[in-house]
Design an enzyme around this catalytic site. Structure first.
Site: not given
Length: 269
Positions: A136, A164
């Site tokens: 992330y 991501k």
């Protein structure tokens, strides 16, 4: 570990439905997942849209477990927003026991975390957590930033299966895609999709309320839907610091959720 389905396409970053007393509203989770399931490729509970930074251990556990129970074959990628590697590993092990597919986690928190410590964090999380890891890449939660060279090193770890990218720099996202990091790169901010058409998919808060549009954005071309995307992001308040609150209000209005309750701790920054 390879990259099975679930790391490309549309991943919905689910809100966390709560009861009036603050417990996870399990029936609401089932209703929400049922509305998005035909349009998405994976389910992501307990990350930022799910107020993951504020969930208690019990809320986090119950949200992840409820999502797994109603997934009907879809991969479940459990969000982990904890400040230390040790805490992230502990949650990953719990997630593995619940039957999730992978975890999605930022770096450790704090501006004093070094690039090498960020690398070791993902190495340890993948090695000891028991699950594949989606990086992330963001700034708001952790308060720090992965340099491009560090991120590419992390992508080469055997346990890392996707990125991501929510850092908000479309040029950097395009550069990462062009560098062929060996794992799928997913756009984490819907409004930047028109500027990052080379990504392998996107992780969408918007998919809670506009899953069909999110599916159309993936099958593309994105340019066919740019105006609809901009209008939807504005209509649903995705530029607000408490965007998850606006999404919950809309889902409550539609009868998907039985309350609009949030954790009440404010935004992620």
């Amino acid at each position: 570990m390879g990259h099975p389905s679930g790391y490309t396409g549309v991943t919905v970053a689910l809100v966390t439905p709560l009861t009036g007393t603050g417990d996870v509203a399990v029936e609401d989770v089932g209703r929400l997942v049922a509305t998005v399931r035909p349009y998405v490729d994976a389910l992501l509970p307990a990350l930022s849209t799910g107020e993951g930074w504020a969930l208690t251990d019990r809320q986090w556990h119950d949200m992840v477990a409820a999502t797994v129970r109603c997934r009907e074959g879809l991969p479940v990628l459990a969000g982990i927003q904890r400040p230390t590697t040790e805490e992230a590993v502990a949650r990953a092990r719990t997630a593995a026991g619940l039957g999730v597919t992978a975890v999605v986690a930022p770096t450790p928190y704090g501006p004093d975390v070094t690039q090498e410590e960020m690398y070791r964090h993902y190495e340890t999380l993948g090695g000891e957590g028991g699950l594949p890891v989606v990086v992330y890449h963001e700034r708001e939660v952790s308060g720090n930033d992965l340099r491009p060279d560090t991120l590419r090193r992390i992508c080469a770890l055997p346990s890392v299966v996707a990125v991501k990218d929510s850092a908000g720099d479309p040029a950097a996202t395009r550069a990462l895609v062009a560098a062929r990091p060996g794992v799928p790169v997913l756009q984490g901010l819907e409004h930047l999709l028109p500027e990052t058409e080379g990504v392998a998919g996107h992780v969408a808060a918007l998919a809670n309320v506009e899953p069909a549009l999110c599916a159309a954005l993936h099958t593309g071309p994105v340019s066919d839907h740019t105006a609809a995307l901009a209008a939807a992001c504005e209509r649903h308040g995705l530029d607000r610091p408490d965007w998850y609150r606006a999404l919950k209000s809309e889902l409550y209005r539609r009868g998907v959720l039985t309350t609009e309750r949030t954790t009440g701790t404010g935004g992620v920054s």
